[in-house]
Design a protein around this motif. Structure first.
Motif, short mmCIF file in Angstrom:
data_model
loop_
_atom_site.label_atom_id
_atom_site.label_comp_id
_atom_site.label_asym_id
_atom_site.label_seq_id
_atom_site.Cartn_x
_atom_site.Cartn_y
_atom_site.Cartn_z
N VAL A 365 0.85 -1.19 0.00
CA VAL A 365 0.00 0.00 0.00
C VAL A 365 0.89 1.24 0.00
O VAL A 365 1.79 1.37 0.83
N GLN A 484 -6.81 1.05 -5.52
CA GLN A 484 -5.82 1.55 -4.58
C GLN A 484 -5.55 3.03 -4.84
O GLN A 484 -5.84 3.56 -5.92
N GLN A 558 -4.79 10.34 5.47
CA GLN A 558 -5.17 9.09 4.84
C GLN A 558 -5.90 9.37 3.54
O GLN A 558 -6.49 10.44 3.36
N ARG A 560 -8.36 7.34 0.31
CA ARG A 560 -9.06 6.16 -0.20
C ARG A 560 -9.70 6.52 -1.54
O ARG A 560 -10.01 7.68 -1.82
N GLN A 571 -10.49 -0.41 4.27
CA GLN A 571 -9.53 0.04 5.27
C GLN A 571 -8.67 -1.11 5.79
O GLN A 571 -7.51 -0.92 6.17
N ALA A 572 -9.24 -2.32 5.81
CA ALA A 572 -8.54 -3.48 6.36
C ALA A 572 -7.22 -3.69 5.62
O ALA A 572 -7.18 -3.75 4.38
N GLU A 573 -6.14 -3.81 6.38
CA GLU A 573 -4.82 -4.00 5.79
C GLU A 573 -4.54 -5.47 5.52
O GLU A 573 -4.85 -6.33 6.34
N THR A 582 -4.07 -4.57 0.46
CA THR A 582 -5.21 -3.67 0.68
C THR A 582 -4.94 -2.80 1.90
O THR A 582 -4.06 -3.09 2.72
N GLY A 583 -5.72 -1.73 2.01
CA GLY A 583 -5.59 -0.81 3.14
C GLY A 583 -5.53 0.62 2.64
O GLY A 583 -5.37 0.88 1.44
N TRP A 584 -5.69 1.58 3.56
CA TRP A 584 -5.59 2.99 3.21
C TRP A 584 -4.15 3.44 3.38
O TRP A 584 -3.52 3.17 4.42
#
Length: 592
Positions: A365, A484, A558, A560, A571-573, A582-584
């Motif tokens: 990310v 992303q 942050q 998104r 948001q989940a990494e 995945t993730g912000w």
């Protein structure tokens, strides 16, 4: 030393010198191996093939750690690590060779055998690929003993006169005794005097001439005159001059052979041929980029990534050198009509231009393994339809010139997107490091399932029958790119002045497109960013928030993105494995 005579080789604790000899022997072997590789098998340098096996056999978590830690320098670090190991082992074999030269020679030969095994295990191996490792191991094993002999010559003393001195009667000692010769040619005691003769004196010396003859002299028969003796170092003593001359000779041989091998191997047929390629005009040129595609903000990644800056992630330790005049592409397997085309055939086909962003599945990310370019190539769908794909086929197993394989879903190549066999990048003939003469470019999929460089073979098959390179290593067989976004400025942990501050970056959701980007500061409300224009859904999109009023202190920012299908990045990494991170993207800045 009890039980050891002066004529026997005895170690003097000079392990460093033996280690140097081991290094020189190993370097000579490696230099010759590079020479043979450059002349006969450019892809089969022992270090290269061993590094390739190391890459192939490493578990996926280790590969991911290397990419995260070293980035595009991961292969350089790997090769450097292998060289360090070789240095340590060669030094150890040199020390071993001081006492057990035969065993040390076997050690060097064993390393040649390791290189041979690595060479034949490569999917693109050829018969000549074993020669560099065989030659290198043989030279290192042979060179060890002559180098050791130069450093520790096991020689007997030699007198300068061809005739030995004639013995004379022993004069009576002061106490009535006679001098006793040393049985081993070492110091002798003159009976009754307590005087020892030097190691170079001989029995029968006249005590009246002094306590003993000087070491290194012999009496001239009957005349009392002395002749000088020529003595070499005792067996077991280090001959520093011999060590130096042997080491210098070995280093010169190793360096000359290595440089010659690099020069021969560096004769890039591909690079030379690349300069002669005349690209035909596109039958379907790409539309001009919208005026607002690039916001031209300093520090923000440009919309078009220059070729020199485009990321490169692959398993090739040495970039394959493919001569386009000999290149062919075979399409076979579950087809009604197998196809084989040449590079000239491909250039004669209707070529298409397309702006496509490529992304590596290893991209964290906020990572940098992503780039956008304008590609020119033939549509893969047209070739597949000409080959008449059979019902039930759902996978294209493409193979690179170096044996790497890639599994691509058939449906995404036939759904109308610009899936290309690319021959050019950003208006230039495809760079060698990016797949010259031909590579795959398929929008919407991570590179490990779509972007085969140096492609030479496409087998139409099924996912339940064949596996590509990364699938048995734990990665998903299909790899659609996830939505992303990334913050390019301010940089993470930067210090910025208080007041109006620009926050900008890029977002991507290839073949779906990005519809919205939002920014949050200190977990506050999400604020919409302004989006740049794009030529289509297959590229990334620049965004900017230029009215953040930064106040003194530490702040967290942050971002998104939401794609055209209405999916907002979660948001989940999650780590890159098995199908993309995945993730912000989150950064912190200090406002002063």
């Amino acid at each position: 030393m009890p039980g050891v005579t002066d004529n026997e080789v005895r170690p003097r604790g000079q392990a460093w010198a033996a280690a140097v000899i081991g290094l020189v022997a190993g370097a000579a072997g490696l230099g010759v191996a590079e020479l043979v590789a450059g002349a006969l098998a450019p892809k089969a340098s022992p270090v290269t093939v061993v590094a390739g096996v190391a890459v192939d056999s490493s578990p996926a978590p280790l590969k991911e750690w290397a990419i995260r830690t070293f980035g595009t320098n991961d292969k350089t670090v790997l090769v450097g690590g292998i060289l360090v190991v070789l240095v340590l082992i060669a030094a150890g074999l040199g020390v071993l060779g001081r006492r057990r030269p035969g065993l040390a020679r076997l050690g060097f030969a064993a390393f040649g055998a390791v290189g041979v095994a690595a060479a034949v295990s490569r999917p693109d191996s050829a018969l000549l690929d074993v020669l560099p490792s065989i030659a290198g191991g043989a030279v290192a094993a042979w060179a060890l003993v002559p180098l050791l002999r130069r450093a520790w010559p096991a020689a007997e003393p030699e007198w300068s006169s061809p005739r030995p001195a004639e013995p004379r009667p022993e004069p009576p000692a002061a106490d009535g005794g006679v001098s006793a010769p040393s049985p081993a040619g070492g110091p002798s005691r003159v009976a009754g005097t307590g005087t020892e003769l030097g190691a170079g004196a001989v029995a029968g010396a006249d005590p009246a001439a002094g306590p003993a003859l000087a070491a290194g002299t012999v009496p001239a028969g009957g005349g009392g005159a002395e002749r000088p003796a020529v003595m070499r170092a005792r067996p077991g003593d280090l001959d520093r001059r011999g060590l130096l001359t042997g080491a210098v000779t070995g280093v010169v041989v190793a360096g000359a052979a290595g440089l010659a091998g690099r020069a021969l191997g560096g004769r890039s047929v591909a690079e030379a041929a690349r300069t002669t390629v005349a690209l035909p005009p596109a039958a379907r040129p790409a539309r001009a980029l919208p005026g607002g595609a690039d916001l031209r903000i300093r520090g923000l990644a440009p919309f078009v990534t220059p070729n020199r800056d485009f990321y490169r992630v692959d398993t090739a330790i040495v970039v394959p050198q493919v001569d386009p005049r000999a290149w062919t592409l075979k399409i076979h397997g579950m087809v009604g009509r197998p196809i084989e085309i040449t590079y000239a055939d491909l250039l004669r086909r209707p070529l298409v231009e397309a702006d496509v962003t490529l992304t590596c599945v290893s991209n964290e990310v906020g990572g940098s393994y992503i780039g956008n370019a304008r590609w020119l190539g033939a549509r893969l769908a047209d070739l597949l339809r000409e080959a008449n794909i059979q019902p039930g086929a759902d996978m294209l197993l493409s193979t690179s010139d170096d044996g790497w394989t890639c599994g691509t879903p058939v449906d995404v190549t036939l759904d109308g997107r610009d899936a290309l066999l690319a021959v050019a990048m950003n208006g230039e003939v495809l760079p060698v490091s990016h797949g010259f003469p031909v590579r795959q470019v398929i929008p919407g999929l991570y590179g490990y399932v779509s972007a085969t460089k140096w492609v030479t073979d496409i087998k139409v098959t099924r996912f339940d029958r064949d596996e590509a390179y990364w699938t048995p290593r734990g990665w998903a067989p299909r790899g659609p790119i996830k939505t992303q976004s990334r913050i390019d400025l301010p940089r993470d942990r930067a210090t910025v002045p208080a007041g109006r501050t620009t926050v900008a970056g890029v977002a991507w959701a290839q073949h779906r497109g990005v519809d919205a980007v939002e920014v949050s500061v200190d977990a506050g409300p999400w604020r919409p960013a302004r989006l740049a224009d794009v030529p289509g859904p297959d590229t990334w999109r620049q965004w900017v928030l230029d009215d953040w009023q930064a106040t003194p202190g530490r702040h967290t920012i942050q971002v998104r993105a939401t794609d055209a299908a209405g999916r907002t990045q979660p948001q989940a990494e999650a780590p890159p494995a098995p199908d993309g991170a995945t993730g912000w993207h989150t950064i912190t800045v200090q406002v002063s």
